[in-house]
Design a protein around this motif. Structure first.
Motif, PDB file in Angstrom:
ATOM      1  N   GLN A 128      48.963  29.726  38.377  1.00  0.00           N
ATOM      2  CA  GLN A 128      48.001  30.720  37.420  1.00  0.00           C
ATOM      3  C   GLN A 128      47.620  31.792  38.199  1.00  0.00           C
ATOM      4  OE1 GLN A 128      45.459  27.870  34.335  1.00  0.00           O
ATOM      5  NE2 GLN A 128      44.483  27.902  36.654  1.00  0.00           N
ATOM      6  N   PRO A 129      47.146  32.934  37.791  1.00  0.00           N
ATOM      7  CA  PRO A 129      46.743  34.105  38.391  1.00  0.00           C
ATOM      8  C   PRO A 129      45.400  33.946  38.729  1.00  0.00           C
ATOM      9  CG  PRO A 129      46.600  34.583  36.110  1.00  0.00           C
ATOM     10  CD  PRO A 129      47.462  33.298  36.250  1.00  0.00           C
ATOM     11  N   LEU A 130      45.132  34.562  40.039  1.00  0.00           N
ATOM     12  CA  LEU A 130      43.673  34.540  40.707  1.00  0.00           C
ATOM     13  C   LEU A 130      42.988  36.143  40.547  1.00  0.00           C
ATOM     14  CD1 LEU A 130      44.392  32.956  43.910  1.00  0.00           C
ATOM     15  CD2 LEU A 130      43.760  31.885  41.828  1.00  0.00           C
ATOM     16  N   HIS A 131      41.753  36.033  40.535  1.00  0.00           N
ATOM     17  CA  HIS A 131      41.198  37.534  40.369  1.00  0.00           C
ATOM     18  C   HIS A 131      39.963  37.881  41.397  1.00  0.00           C
ATOM     19  CE1 HIS A 131      38.398  34.927  37.859  1.00  0.00           C
ATOM     20  NE2 HIS A 131      37.387  35.651  38.511  1.00  0.00           N
ATOM     21  N   VAL A 132      39.689  39.051  41.322  1.00  0.00           N
ATOM     22  CA  VAL A 132      38.603  39.869  42.160  1.00  0.00           C
ATOM     23  C   VAL A 132      37.622  40.298  41.058  1.00  0.00           C
ATOM     24  CG1 VAL A 132      37.572  41.380  43.749  1.00  0.00           C
ATOM     25  CG2 VAL A 132      39.867  40.389  44.145  1.00  0.00           C
ATOM     26  N   SER A 133      36.242  39.596  40.944  1.00  0.00           N
ATOM     27  CA  SER A 133      35.623  40.280  39.737  1.00  0.00           C
ATOM     28  C   SER A 133      34.916  41.696  40.089  1.00  0.00           C
ATOM     29  CB  SER A 133      34.413  39.318  39.549  1.00  0.00           C
ATOM     30  OG  SER A 133      34.800  38.160  39.133  1.00  0.00           O
ATOM     31  N   LEU A 134      35.043  42.342  39.041  1.00  0.00           N
ATOM     32  CA  LEU A 134      34.322  43.894  39.104  1.00  0.00           C
ATOM     33  C   LEU A 134      33.097  43.848  38.180  1.00  0.00           C
ATOM     34  CD1 LEU A 134      37.478  46.211  38.969  1.00  0.00           C
ATOM     35  CD2 LEU A 134      35.757  45.683  41.139  1.00  0.00           C
ATOM     36  N   SER A 135      32.823  42.685  37.588  1.00  0.00           N
ATOM     37  CA  SER A 135      31.628  42.511  36.481  1.00  0.00           C
ATOM     38  C   SER A 135      31.209  40.884  36.489  1.00  0.00           C
ATOM     39  CB  SER A 135      31.767  42.923  35.282  1.00  0.00           C
ATOM     40  OG  SER A 135      32.512  42.253  34.686  1.00  0.00           O
TER      41      SER A 135
END
Length: 338
Positions: A128-135
């Protein structure tokens, strides 16, 4: 697949020698047709494919934690509302995925009271992809969602930030009151800034308050430094992400939504960006943090993970179940102004 090569009547009259020649031809034809495909990897999926299948199927409009490993919705579903999220997506390479998986595999027996649940793979075992939140997770009304996306596209297009690389800066546990969960996160920074800050002090596991401890001691990395190390320590960790966050925060506030990393003491969240790799309902006690630090500091694990690079070429906007990729404006060199 090669076509079947039937022998002709003239070949059959040539006797055993003709039969052997025909068999050799068939074997060569089959080998030539299949070998290149068998040895070469499958071509990568186009980036747009991930946007189409980025959301899970909604199985219930009610908040039923039993359907989501005990997790609760931050924003309960309401008719006419669109749960939304702005973030940067990262698809780890096979080697990066293996490094992070090995870290979690080493942590589970060391932390039996925590047993981190991985974000790296789905319930079916797919990466699965991971993420850096911007909101934060925000909610848009039906009448506003299209305008929100249009404004976001314009803000990103005019941000002056081209594609750049991130790098992990440390590992820590982070507890959120909204979800009632603890998250094991990699704090990240601009790859250029992380390389410079490495002159100031080695990076280790954080204390959960945005500070890191030196390996082999308890002195925080914000202790006085000298010379080049002091200059590097004062550099901003995330100039590109901070730029994007300011624009995203301004936009969500225009639509009556709460901003992300809005601190009362005037900090702008430059050091708060992170990637969640696992979660748990357990509290991250001091013993849990110390044990995590020991595992992370083992030979090879820490250095290899901190050496990873995370390419950033755009911002993702997930509105309801629709994901839109908004590319960063192109520039001549990755992560630098022309």
């Amino acid at each position: 697949m090669a076509l079947v090569d039937y022998s002709s009547s003239s070949e059959s009259e040539d006797g055993e020698e003709g039969a052997q020649s025909t068999a050799a031809k068939r074997q060569k034809t089959s080998h030539d047709a299949s070998s290149p495909d068998a040895s070469s990897p499958l071509p990568p999926l186009p980036a747009a494919f991930h946007n189409l299948y980025a959301s899970t199927v909604r199985v219930s409009t009610a908040d039923d934690p039993a359907l989501h490993q005990g997790r609760k919705r931050v924003n309960p579903h309401k008719a006419g509302s669109w749960p939304s999220h702005l973030y940067i997506e990262w698809h780890p390479t096979p080697s990066q995925h293996a490094l992070l998986s090995n870290l979690l595999a080493a942590l589970r027996p060391a932390l039996p009271e925590v047993l981190p649940t991985s974000f790296l793979t789905s319930d079916l075992g797919a990466p699965q992809p991971l993420h850096v939140s911007l909101s934060r997770p925000v909610v848009l009304g039906t009448a506003h969602k299209d305008e929100f996306l249009e404004r976001l596209v314009a803000r990103v297009a005019g941000c002056g930030v081209g594609p750049f690389d991130l790098a992990p800066r440390g590992l820590e546990w982070h507890r959120t009151s909204e979800s009632g969960r603890s998250f094991l996160v990699l704090r990240v920074g601009s790859a250029d800034a992380v390389s410079a800050s490495a002159l100031a002090a080695p990076r280790g596991i954080g204390d959960g308050k945005g500070r890191e401890k030196r390996q082999g001691g308890s002195t925080p990395t914000d202790a006085p430094a000298t010379g080049m190390a002091q200059t590097a320590a004062k550099q901003r960790h995330n100039p590109e992400l901070s730029n994007l966050l300011r624009r995203c925060n301004a936009l969500v506030e225009e639509f009556g939504q709460p901003p992300l990393y809005a601190f009362r003491d005037g900090k702008d969240g430059d050091d708060a960006f992170h990637i969640s790799v696992a979660w748990s309902f357990a509290e991250p006690t001091s013993e849990v943090r110390q044990c995590t630090e020991r595992v992370f500091s083992r030979a090879g694990v820490r250095d290899e993970i901190l050496a990873m690079r995370i390419p950033v070429d755009g911002v993702k906007a997930k509105i309801g179940n629709v994901v839109t990729h908004i590319p960063l404006p192109a520039r001549g060199k990755r992560g630098r102004e022309e």
